[in-house]
Design an enzyme around this catalytic site. Structure first.
Site, PDB file in Angstrom:
ATOM      1  CE  LYS A  51      65.632  68.979  56.102  1.00  0.00           C
ATOM      2  NZ  LYS A  51      66.777  69.384  55.238  1.00  0.00           N
TER       3      LYS A  51
ATOM      4  CB  SER B  19      66.867  73.293  55.447  1.00  0.00           C
ATOM      5  OG  SER B  19      67.302  72.076  54.893  1.00  0.00           O
TER       6      SER B  19
ATOM      7  CB  SER C 126      70.281  71.539  54.319  1.00  0.00           C
ATOM      8  OG  SER C 126      69.758  72.735  53.817  1.00  0.00           O
TER       9      SER C 126
END
Lengths: 102, 492
Positions: free
Chosen positions: B83, B158, B182
């Protein structure tokens, strides 16, 4: 709870955010909606005599202070010059900032 | 050679590497081909590293030339994608924000250092909601991540890129971060396994902070076994993150739930959560099917009561923005990141933060500033912390009756792009089942639990099938319970 555009302007200035008039109105509407939802926590009357401000205490969460000697740790420290060069403005080994006094 | 990427797992890859039937270079090339084919559309990657093949070749060389060293590296040549909010020394890291567009990391996050030590390689960084704020990646400054199962829908967020990249077989495994769901919610939307570890079991050193009392890093993969293996590599106390738990802390926490028998787990379900409305009927049906499946596998199911859980989302949307508003104050246009000039220092702050931070990030900063401001601090921030403790106490009581608690991961399957973007509260409700684990620090996992077939057809004329996920939540430091029930469920 209804939030006015004046309140949004004040909060934005505290948080150092420039907003357009359109954004100010949108955020006033959004925040009023969010706070209306969030206000349901006011129904809860139990536990108000506790002084908890950190949460997680009732779960026996293993929290404690973690201390170390105040010495620099060369193993991790990236080269200082690389950190300086991450700044938007720098000169040599120094970060450049605007004058704030007189 | 053609590689069946769909069924590959870490252990299969390792076996093929050892036998010599596959090299890391070949595997990485297969993933790069897959990215070239599909990622223009899906948009899971922010960047594919130009040295990905070189890293793979290095791993292959170590395996060939130094078997002794290779035998100590459990993830040698295993491709990861990360990420965009974690630091890899020398690489860009931007949290999908304009304010960090040109930022280059000057050190490795602890999770990265641990993975490197185990021999893992990194093929790219993954798209996300800006600074991890959102549930659909529609808040990325670089475009939404589309769901590989249906390109008209979101991948979730997310960590949308982390889930979509694994689901579309563009990488073997990935890391995400989870502040309120997330990792788990996009895993559910994309049909993969995602783990949110216990708060403090995985170091956040080198993770860009969002809500510091909530944030945790975790793995996403296709199977429970892989998620377990990665967790074992990245977890552990870290002197650069004072909130990480020591072995002694972990032992102590496990001691409090020592009555758990992994062979005979008792699963709790929460009627008050299922009856509160707003849950898509296909999700409820899938949950009931999952409960039946567990029962048929001999698992005991028991109803438990969590009277304060209905306040979790409200508590979360006080505490998280409060922490966001303080964490985001570091972006001052002086130390790092972008800068938009003003006429004085104050002008620099106002312009930079006003123009380079996205709409949702600014919304949360303002909300956080409000709940922390004098006059409202007691009514919101302190009150939310009190309710947070009451929720934790409910769980403590429930865990006397059951070993693990089962809910859907999200109240709906992946939604259409744009569907929730005009109403922040509707978007926040997607977090309803996931935020609680972050509030009280417990570990939780999302596991694929089947698909729902829609009446809609895709561009190829096939009926669209969307994955669904269920969530298990275990007591503190009992990731082992999640892995045991997860394996039981997926093999039942």
């Amino acid at each position: 709870m209804t939030i006015t555009t004046e309140e949004i302007q004040k909060l934005a200035s505290l948080a150092r955010l420039k907003l357009t008039d359109e954004e100010t109105e949108q955020y006033a509407k959004d925040l009023s909606g969010i706070l209306k939802y969030v206000d349901q926590i006011q129904e809860v009357t139990e536990g108000v005599d506790t002084t908890s401000t950190s949460g997680k205490t009732s779960a026996d969460f293993p929290h404690r202070n973690t201390m170390r000697d105040d010495v620099s740790d060369q193993e991790i420290n990236p080269e200082p010059q690389r950190l300086v060069e991450a700044a938007p403005k720098y000169q040599g080994g120094f970060v450049e900032v605007k004058k704030i006094l007189g | 050679m053609t590689i069946d990427l769909k069924t590959l797992t870490i252990s299969k890859v390792r076996e093929m590497f050892t036998k010599g039937t596959l090299t890391s270079t070949e595997l990485v090339q297969a993933y790069l081909d897959q990215i070239n084919l599909h990622d223009k559309e899906v948009n899971a990657f922010r960047e594919v590293y130009s040295d990905a093949l070189e890293q793979a070749k290095n791993a292959d060389d170590i395996r060939k030339n130094d078997p002794t060293q290779a035998s100590t590296m459990s993830l040698l040549g295993i491709p990861f994608a990360i990420k965009d909010n974690m630091q890899i020394n020398g690489k860009h890291a931007g949290a999908a924000s304009k304010i960090l567009e040109n930022y280059v990391s000057s050190y490795d996050a602890t999770v990265i250092a641990k993975l490197k030590k185990a021999g893992a390689i990194f093929i790219g960084r993954l798209n996300m909601d800006e600074f991890a704020m959102g549930g659909s990646t529609e808040n990325s400054a670089y475009g939404v991540v589309k769901n590989p199962n249906d390109l008209s829908r979101v991948a979730g967020g997310s960590s949308g890129g982390s889930a979509a990249s694994v689901a579309m077989d563009a990488v073997l495994v990935s890391l995400g971060s989870d502040t309120g769901g997330s990792i788990r919610q996009p895993s559910s939307y994309c049909g993969v396994v995602g783990l949110k570890p216990t708060y403090g079991r995985v170091s956040r050193h080198g993770l860009m902070a969002m809500g510091s009392s909530l944030d945790v890093i975790g793995p996403i993969a296709k199977t429970v076994e892989e998620v377990e293996e990665i967790f074992n590599v990245i977890s552990g106390q870290d002197r650069y993150d004072a909130t990480t738990l020591s072995d002694e802390d972990v032992k102590g926490a496990i001691g409090k739930s020592s009555n758990i028998n992994l062979q005979k787990l008792r699963v709790g379900i929460v009627p008050e959560l299922m009856n509160m409305g707003g849950i898509n009927p296909v999700v409820l049906k899938n949950l009931n099917d999952s409960i039946e499946k567990l029962k048929n596998a001999g698992v005991e199911i028991k109803e438990v009561s969590l009277p304060h859980i209905k306040y979790s989302l409200a508590v979360y949307y006080v505490l998280m923005p409060a922490e966001v508003s303080s964490n985001m104050s570091r972006f001052d246009s002086i130390k790092y990141g972008g800068k938009v000039e003003g006429k004085d220092l104050l002008g620099d702050y106002l312009n930079t933060r006003g123009e380079l931070l996205g709409k949702e990030v600014r919304r949360r900063i303002i909300l956080g500033t409000y709940v922390l401001s004098s006059g409202y601090h007691d009514a919101y921030y302190n009150k939310a912390n009190i309710v947070r403790d009451l929720i934790a106490a409910d769980f403590k009581k429930a865990y006397e009756e059951v070993d693990v608690i089962l809910t859907p991961t999200a109240p709906s399957p992946a939604f259409k792009m744009g569907q929730n973007s005009s109403d922040p509260v509707a978007m926040y409700l997607e977090d309803i089942f996931t935020v609680t684990a972050n509030l009280i620090g417990i570990p939780a996992i999302s596991i694929p639990s089947g698909v729902v077939e829609l009446d809609e057809v895709n561009s190829a004329g096939e009926k669209i099938k969307l994955p669904l996920g269920i969530q298990f939540m275990a007591p503190l430091c009992r990731e082992d319970v999640l892995f045991a029930i997860g394996k039981k469920f997926t093999t039942a």
